[in-house]
Design an enzyme around this catalytic site. Structure first.
Site, short mmCIF file in Angstrom:
data_model
loop_
_atom_site.label_atom_id
_atom_site.label_comp_id
_atom_site.label_asym_id
_atom_site.label_seq_id
_atom_site.Cartn_x
_atom_site.Cartn_y
_atom_site.Cartn_z
CG ASP A 10 2.30 5.98 -0.64
OD1 ASP A 10 3.35 6.48 -0.09
OD2 ASP A 10 2.15 4.98 -0.63
CB SER A 11 5.86 6.77 -3.31
OG SER A 11 5.69 5.85 -2.40
CE1 TYR A 42 7.43 9.40 -5.30
CE2 TYR A 42 6.60 10.80 -3.65
CZ TYR A 42 6.38 10.24 -4.90
OH TYR A 42 5.91 10.93 -5.87
N GLY A 43 11.71 6.62 -1.22
CA GLY A 43 12.45 6.36 0.22
C GLY A 43 14.12 6.48 -0.33
CB THR A 75 9.42 8.65 2.16
OG1 THR A 75 9.94 7.28 2.25
CG2 THR A 75 10.59 9.49 1.59
CD GLU A 153 3.90 -0.58 -4.58
OE1 GLU A 153 3.17 -0.74 -5.45
OE2 GLU A 153 3.44 0.25 -3.69
CG HIS A 189 4.65 0.53 0.78
ND1 HIS A 189 4.42 1.82 0.54
CD2 HIS A 189 4.35 0.08 -0.63
CE1 HIS A 189 4.18 2.24 -0.78
NE2 HIS A 189 4.36 0.89 -1.23
N1 DGL Z 1 5.15 4.83 0.80
C1 DGL Z 1 6.44 5.01 1.19
C2 DGL Z 1 6.72 5.52 2.47
O1 DGL Z 1 5.94 5.43 3.34
C3 DGL Z 1 7.46 4.03 0.96
C4 DGL Z 1 7.82 3.55 -0.68
C5 DGL Z 1 8.80 4.48 -1.23
O2 DGL Z 1 9.97 4.46 -0.92
O3 DGL Z 1 8.44 5.43 -1.87
O4 DGL Z 1 7.79 6.03 2.97
#
Ligand code: DGL
Length: 276
Positions: A10-11, A42-43, A75, A153, A189
């Site tokens: 995940d990010s 990432y989003g 994402t 976070e 998240h």
């Molecule tokens: N974990 C990312 C998701 O599920 C969210 C956080 C991000 O924007 O990277 O999309």
């Protein structure tokens, strides 16, 4: 039977919603987790950048002996929906979109489903595309909630937290007014904010955790392929992050209900790894 680990990336910390379910469903499996905390979010990034980061994350995970990779990032899963063999031909893979869409379609009674996620997830329309293939009559209402990720976070997750509650009301009021009876938490998240989201949406709305559904799907794939471990001892989780070791371990311990030491990740430099 296969003793290789389950790879999850995940990010950031959100993918732990998937790990928690893996540990519950498949307690004997080892898990390798990578949270790309140096490059979160990432989003808000372009599709091309998200795909590049995801491929790099999977290259890191593949350094280990893994039998399946789970993209526990909403994402990544959304923007890669149409990518063939996303983890490579040699590796089993699931994202979160198809599992969560399937669970939502099974749960809805009035065929009105809300989807919340990052900007990239909502813009991709991935959930609507999958849900329409399951049932054309389903209506999908999307809403991006960009401030949820930094709230999670930073640990602003407890029921009644004033800041998170106000922000949740702002983001969710339109979807609530649409009368959805199922809400997909399309960003991994968001389940950490379940109490706050559920309090606002009310008891009649079923919340679907995309990370949890991805773990269910991985379980089904491994069972069907006869790849569950034969080990009888409890599996171990090994965590890696690209930044922010301390905050990850504190929040992870809080969320997983473990001791912080058990959740302490190893720091990797993703740029150096890629240059190797
Ligand atoms: N974990 C990312 C998701 O599920 C969210 C956080 C991000 O924007 O990277 O999309």
């Amino acid at each position: 039977m296969n003793i290789s680990a389950i790879g999850v990336f995940d990010s950031g910390i959100g993918g732990l919603t998937c790990v928690k379910e893996i540990n519950r469903l498949m307690p004997n499996e080892d898990v390798i987790y990578f949270g790309d905390t140096a490059r979160i979010p990432y989003g808000t990034r372009s599709r091309e950048t998200v795909l590049r980061y995801a491929r790099q994350d999977m290259a890191f995970i593949k350094k280990f002996d893994v039998k399946i990779i789970i993209s526990a990032c909403g994402t990544v899963s959304s923007v890669s929906l149409n990518e063939k063999n996303f983890a490579g031909e040699d590796c089993l893979y699931t994202g979160v979109v198809i599992p969560a869409a399937g669970a939502a379609a099974a749960a809805t009674r009035n065929k009105r489903i809300g989807v919340i996620g990052t900007q990239a997830t909502v813009k991709s329309n991935a959930y609507a595309k999958v849900l329409k293939t399951i049932n054309q009559d389903i209506k999908v209402f999307g809403q991006s909630c960009p401030m949820f990720v930094p709230l999670v976070e930073n640990g602003y997750v407890e029921r009644g937290n004033k800041v998170s509650t106000i922000i949740a009301e702002q983001y969710l009021k339109q979807i609530k007014n649409e009368g959805v009876d199922v809400l997909i938490l399309g960003c991994t998240h968001y389940p950490l904010l379940t109490d706050i989201i559920a309090d606002f949406m009310g008891n009649d709305v079923t919340l679907i955790s995309s990370g949890k559904e991805a773990a269910n799907t991985a379980h089904a794939i491994l069972t069907k392929s006869n790849l569950l471990t034969s080990n009888e001892k409890r599996g171990t989780n090994r965590y890696f992050v690209s930044d922010g070791v301390e905050s990850f371990s504190e929040n992870a311990a809080l969320f997983l209900g473990e001791n912080a030491e058990d959740c302490t990740p190893e720091l990797i430099n993703i740029d150096e790894f890629l240059a190797e």
